[in-house]
Write a protein that holds these residues in place. Structure first.
Motif, PDB file in Angstrom:
ATOM      1  N   LYS A 348     -33.280  13.331 -64.943  1.00  0.00           N
ATOM      2  CA  LYS A 348     -32.156  12.923 -65.793  1.00  0.00           C
ATOM      3  C   LYS A 348     -31.132  14.044 -65.930  1.00  0.00           C
ATOM      4  N   MET A 349     -31.517  15.267 -65.556  1.00  0.00           N
ATOM      5  CA  MET A 349     -30.561  16.391 -65.660  1.00  0.00           C
ATOM      6  C   MET A 349     -29.576  16.264 -64.499  1.00  0.00           C
ATOM      7  N   ASN A 350     -28.374  15.857 -64.801  1.00  0.00           N
ATOM      8  CA  ASN A 350     -27.437  15.514 -63.723  1.00  0.00           C
ATOM      9  C   ASN A 350     -27.088  16.712 -62.837  1.00  0.00           C
ATOM     10  N   CYS A 351     -27.010  17.905 -63.430  1.00  0.00           N
ATOM     11  CA  CYS A 351     -26.662  19.081 -62.609  1.00  0.00           C
ATOM     12  C   CYS A 351     -27.715  19.273 -61.509  1.00  0.00           C
ATOM     13  N   LEU A 352     -28.985  19.217 -61.888  1.00  0.00           N
ATOM     14  CA  LEU A 352     -30.056  19.372 -60.895  1.00  0.00           C
ATOM     15  C   LEU A 352     -30.064  18.201 -59.922  1.00  0.00           C
ATOM     16  N   SER A 428     -27.263  29.059 -70.446  1.00  0.00           N
ATOM     17  CA  SER A 428     -27.502  27.773 -71.110  1.00  0.00           C
ATOM     18  C   SER A 428     -26.605  26.701 -70.501  1.00  0.00           C
ATOM     19  N   GLY A 429     -26.691  25.495 -71.056  1.00  0.00           N
ATOM     20  CA  GLY A 429     -25.861  24.394 -70.580  1.00  0.00           C
ATOM     21  C   GLY A 429     -24.371  24.653 -70.780  1.00  0.00           C
ATOM     22  N   LYS A 430     -24.045  25.536 -71.683  1.00  0.00           N
ATOM     23  CA  LYS A 430     -22.608  25.800 -71.937  1.00  0.00           C
ATOM     24  C   LYS A 430     -21.941  26.373 -70.690  1.00  0.00           C
ATOM     25  N   TYR A 431     -22.646  27.232 -69.993  1.00  0.00           N
ATOM     26  CA  TYR A 431     -22.101  27.798 -68.745  1.00  0.00           C
ATOM     27  C   TYR A 431     -21.883  26.671 -67.728  1.00  0.00           C
ATOM     28  N   ILE A 432     -22.871  25.807 -67.597  1.00  0.00           N
ATOM     29  CA  ILE A 432     -22.782  24.730 -66.595  1.00  0.00           C
ATOM     30  C   ILE A 432     -21.637  23.780 -66.961  1.00  0.00           C
ATOM     31  N   LYS A 433     -21.509  23.512 -68.256  1.00  0.00           N
ATOM     32  CA  LYS A 433     -20.416  22.633 -68.724  1.00  0.00           C
ATOM     33  C   LYS A 433     -19.062  23.251 -68.372  1.00  0.00           C
ATOM     34  N   ASN A 437     -18.291  19.720 -63.506  1.00  0.00           N
ATOM     35  CA  ASN A 437     -18.111  18.429 -64.204  1.00  0.00           C
ATOM     36  C   ASN A 437     -19.424  17.650 -64.253  1.00  0.00           C
ATOM     37  N   PHE A 438     -20.544  18.351 -64.040  1.00  0.00           N
ATOM     38  CA  PHE A 438     -21.842  17.670 -64.037  1.00  0.00           C
ATOM     39  C   PHE A 438     -22.159  17.029 -65.399  1.00  0.00           C
ATOM     40  N   CYS A 439     -21.791  17.726 -66.469  1.00  0.00           N
ATOM     41  CA  CYS A 439     -22.232  17.297 -67.806  1.00  0.00           C
ATOM     42  C   CYS A 439     -21.575  15.983 -68.234  1.00  0.00           C
ATOM     43  N   THR A 440     -20.409  15.669 -67.665  1.00  0.00           N
ATOM     44  CA  THR A 440     -19.722  14.440 -68.087  1.00  0.00           C
ATOM     45  C   THR A 440     -20.536  13.198 -67.717  1.00  0.00           C
ATOM     46  N   ASP A 441     -21.365  13.276 -66.698  1.00  0.00           N
ATOM     47  CA  ASP A 441     -22.150  12.116 -66.271  1.00  0.00           C
ATOM     48  C   ASP A 441     -23.633  12.269 -66.597  1.00  0.00           C
ATOM     49  N   CYS A 442     -23.949  13.084 -67.580  1.00  0.00           N
ATOM     50  CA  CYS A 442     -25.359  13.372 -67.849  1.00  0.00           C
ATOM     51  C   CYS A 442     -25.854  12.646 -69.091  1.00  0.00           C
ATOM     52  N   GLN A 443     -27.119  12.255 -69.080  1.00  0.00           N
ATOM     53  CA  GLN A 443     -27.702  11.600 -70.253  1.00  0.00           C
ATOM     54  C   GLN A 443     -27.919  12.600 -71.383  1.00  0.00           C
ATOM     55  N   TYR A 444     -27.961  13.869 -71.047  1.00  0.00           N
ATOM     56  CA  TYR A 444     -28.119  14.888 -72.093  1.00  0.00           C
ATOM     57  C   TYR A 444     -26.757  15.360 -72.576  1.00  0.00           C
ATOM     58  N   ASP A 445     -26.775  16.026 -73.729  1.00  0.00           N
ATOM     59  CA  ASP A 445     -25.517  16.509 -74.317  1.00  0.00           C
ATOM     60  C   ASP A 445     -25.503  18.037 -74.249  1.00  0.00           C
ATOM     61  N   SER A 446     -24.555  18.565 -73.510  1.00  0.00           N
ATOM     62  CA  SER A 446     -24.526  20.023 -73.298  1.00  0.00           C
ATOM     63  C   SER A 446     -24.253  20.800 -74.585  1.00  0.00           C
ATOM     64  N   GLN A 447     -23.788  20.111 -75.647  1.00  0.00           N
ATOM     65  CA  GLN A 447     -23.506  20.804 -76.920  1.00  0.00           C
ATOM     66  C   GLN A 447     -24.755  20.892 -77.805  1.00  0.00           C
ATOM     67  N   ALA A 454     -30.649  16.686 -76.561  1.00  0.00           N
ATOM     68  CA  ALA A 454     -30.349  18.109 -76.291  1.00  0.00           C
ATOM     69  C   ALA A 454     -30.467  18.443 -74.812  1.00  0.00           C
ATOM     70  N   CYS A 455     -29.513  19.207 -74.318  1.00  0.00           N
ATOM     71  CA  CYS A 455     -29.550  19.650 -72.919  1.00  0.00           C
ATOM     72  C   CYS A 455     -30.737  20.599 -72.730  1.00  0.00           C
ATOM     73  N   PRO A 456     -31.621  20.301 -71.786  1.00  0.00           N
ATOM     74  CA  PRO A 456     -32.799  21.164 -71.586  1.00  0.00           C
ATOM     75  C   PRO A 456     -32.431  22.618 -71.301  1.00  0.00           C
ATOM     76  N   PHE A 457     -31.293  22.856 -70.655  1.00  0.00           N
ATOM     77  CA  PHE A 457     -30.905  24.246 -70.381  1.00  0.00           C
ATOM     78  C   PHE A 457     -30.657  25.003 -71.689  1.00  0.00           C
ATOM     79  N   ASN A 458     -30.272  24.278 -72.756  1.00  0.00           N
ATOM     80  CA  ASN A 458     -30.016  24.954 -74.037  1.00  0.00           C
ATOM     81  C   ASN A 458     -31.306  25.401 -74.713  1.00  0.00           C
TER      82      ASN A 458
HETATM   83 FE1  SF4 Z   1     -27.178  19.882 -66.784  1.00  0.00          FE
HETATM   84 FE2  SF4 Z   1     -27.389  19.971 -69.450  1.00  0.00          FE
HETATM   85 FE3  SF4 Z   1     -25.041  19.490 -68.319  1.00  0.00          FE
HETATM   86 FE4  SF4 Z   1     -26.959  17.657 -68.232  1.00  0.00          FE
HETATM   87  S1  SF4 Z   1     -25.936  18.419 -70.053  1.00  0.00           S
HETATM   88  S2  SF4 Z   1     -25.637  18.288 -66.547  1.00  0.00           S
HETATM   89  S3  SF4 Z   1     -28.777  18.932 -68.039  1.00  0.00           S
HETATM   90  S4  SF4 Z   1     -26.220  21.353 -68.160  1.00  0.00           S
END
Ligand code: SF4
Ligand code: FAD
Ligand code: DLZ
Length: 509
Positions: A348-352, A428-433, A437-447, A454-458
């Motif tokens: 579910k982690m869209n970046c991965l 953390s997810g903040k860097y990836i965000k 643009n991965f976080c815009t289509d992710c089921q998790y919330d980077s904030q 919660a974004c697992p990277f956080n």
């Molecule tokens: Fe990756 Fe977290 Fe962003 Fe989802 S919200 S794409 S898991 S960094």
């Protein structure tokens, strides 16, 4: 008497040291495709097609110039399927008086080459690999007696040695050695990227594709479409295209990541450099020329040259300085198994998901995707360094142990305790965000750091820092982040720890 010259699959350069004094009357070349090399890790199917087809194109090029050559195909019924036994088989049939080979890029292969002289009772001359910008002796001398080995200082020495981006007064062009700070722009909303050159598979490659489908269809990765360059002329065209269409923007957006855009402004030449279809010094000189002709800004050209002249050479030096023990290092003492989604991309982690999908399609992902997505996750989750290394070695078309291992163990996982990098690249997810643009289509919330969304990277980020406090808190480059952790409410840390443990226990579900 015949001298046997052996060319390995990543030694496809006509000016390689093992061919330098080739005697067309007496000498013979041996190249062999063998299952042992195709399977010591389950190489990506596209990587196998690339290596075997580039080998066959190189052999054809040599044959056209009347070199005497024996080329053993993987499907040859007499193929004994290992390099040593193929050399042995050729020697039994033709009794050469001597073997000449350029040193291997991998410790494992170099060890069995060293055994040939005793095994075959034939003198074996192992020559230095002349395709690098720093000799191994030079690197060992530079490293000798230094408490810390830092790429930046090595790179400065290389700039001076090769007189790249240097003024007539011996100063770095533009007054600074390194423009890295100007190379971290996030992607803009509407960006367009040049199409890539594409080389449709010729008959020879189609034959290799059929063979790989038959022999290795259980390996990871998509074979088709296959359009990578396969000889030095096509590789040179690819590089020229990069200089003309990408280099100017390479610097600014080097760290950016976008869905559906695996290449952005990157050169995508590592696979060609690593097998010898491109020459690193030539690439650096051509990039410098683009700057001198005002076709690309200094931050782009310096950034590009630093990767090849600095990082690539430094990484190789570290590998040979520290092997074989380097491979066993595990500074953070972690051993979690590699989750299944590193192969399936099903997470579910869209970046991965996106990066592994691109890896599956192209046997490529760019540096920040390797470091800050798959690498960062492996670091935060405490994945077993050897399993992670084997994954990187298998899935990328440019992967050979000399370059893969220090990047993975050192740069991505901090398993070497700071030999390659001065601190772990944990983010953390903040860097990836910010950088994608991965976080815009992710089921998790980077904030979010806690809770279902919660974004697992956080939460993994804080869990990682807390868990490794004893090993990392005294690192001066981590003072600020540990000060923040110290200010964090204890109950919040406990919630984060529970969430992280629960998540990690269920990685494969
Ligand atoms: Fe990756 Fe977290 Fe962003 Fe989802 S919200 S794409 S898991 S960094
Ligand atoms: P560009 O971004 O266009 O850079 C230009 C060139 O610089 C590359 O072609 C490459 O030859 C060189 N370069 C850049 N960074 C590095 C580096 N850190 N180390 C060595 N050379 C570098 N690179 C490999 O060639 N083989 C590998 O097996 C490999 N494994 C890696 C594993 C991890 C965990 C990480 C973080 C990095 C790895 N790299 C590896 C380095 C880097 O990611 C690739 O060289 C780069 O992504 C290749 O894409 P490119 O040709 O478009 O490079
Ligand atoms: C990567 C690779 C593969 C897949 N196959 C062969 C092969 O069949 N024959 C060969 O000579 N080399 C091959 N290689 C490259 C080697 O495994 C090894 O990675 C490099 O020679 C190390 O420098």
């Amino acid at each position: 008497m015949v001298t046997l010259r052996i060319i390995l699959g990543d030694q496809l350069s006509q000016n390689i040291s093992s061919l330098s004094d080739f005697d067309s009357e007496q000498d013979h070349i041996l190249m062999a495709e063998v299952m042992a090399e195709a399977t010591y890790v389950p190489h990506h199917q596209k990587k196998l097609v690339f290596v075997f087809s580039a080998m066959r194109h190189f052999a054809a090029q040599l044959q056209a110039q009347n070199y005497q050559i024996t080329y053993i195909k993987l499907e040859d019924p007499n193929n004994s399927q290992s390099l040593t036994t193929e050399v042995q088989r050729w020697c039994s049939a033709y009794s050469p008086s001597k073997i000449i080979i350029t040193e291997s890029g991998e410790y494992r292969v170099q060890e069995f080459i060293k055994s040939w002289q005793d095994l075959l009772h034939i003198p074996v001359e192992i020559r230095a690999d002349n395709r690098f910008l720093c000799t191994l002796e030079e690197f060992m001398q530079w490293a000798d007696g230094k408490k810390q080995l830092r790429m930046e200082f090595f790179y400065r020495q290389m700039r001076k040695k090769h007189q790249l981006l240097m003024t007539a007064d011996g100063l770095p062009e533009g007054g600074s050695w390194n423009f890295d700070k100007e190379n971290r722009k996030p992607p803009k909303k509407a960006m367009s990227f040049p199409n890539r050159l594409s080389f449709p598979a010729d008959l020879l490659t189609q034959e290799v594709i059929t063979m790989v489908k038959k022999r290795a269809n259980h390996h990871f990765g998509d074979i088709e479409p296959f359009d990578y360059a396969l000889n030095n002329i096509q590789a040179a065209e690819t590089f020229k295209y990069f200089l003309e269409h990408c280099l100017a923007n390479f610097g600014n957006y080097q760290d950016a990541m976008l869905m559906g855009e695996p290449f952005l402004y990157h050169s995508v030449i590592s696979l060609y450099l690593n097998v010898g279809l491109l020459d690193p010094l030539d690439c650096c000189l051509k990039a410098q020329n683009a700057y001198q002709q005002q076709k690309a800004p200094l931050n782009a050209v310096e950034g590009f040259i630093r990767q090849i002249l600095g990082w690539r050479e430094f990484i190789r030096g570290i590998y040979w300085l520290k092997m074989p023990t380097y491979k066993q290092l595990n500074h953070l003492q972690v051993n979690r198994a590699l989750p299944e989604f590193y192969w399936s991309a099903q997470t579910k982690m869209n970046c991965l998901h996106q990066v592994i999908l691109q890896t599956r399609q192209n046997a490529y992902s760019h540096h920040i995707q390797r470091l800050m997505i798959t690498g960062n996750f492996a670091l935060l989750a405490g994945l077993d360094p050897q399993e992670v290394s084997n994954w990187y070695l298998a899935v990328y078309a440019d992967a050979y142990e000399w370059v893969e291992l220090p990047n993975t163990m050192g740069m991505a996982l901090y398993a070497d305790g700071g030999i390659v990098g001065s601190k772990p690249y944990a983010a953390s997810g903040k860097y990836i965000k910010r950088m994608s643009n991965f976080c815009t289509d992710c089921q998790y919330d980077s904030q979010e750091t806690i809770g279902e969304k919660a974004c697992p990277f956080n939460f993994l980020y804080w869990y990682f820092l807390e868990k490794n406090q004893n090993l990392l808190a005294s690192n001066p480059r981590m003072t600020n982040i540990y000060a923040t952790l110290k200010r964090m409410d204890r109950s919040k840390i406990e919630i984060i720890q529970n969430q992280a443990n629960n998540f990690l226990d269920n990685l494969n579900f």
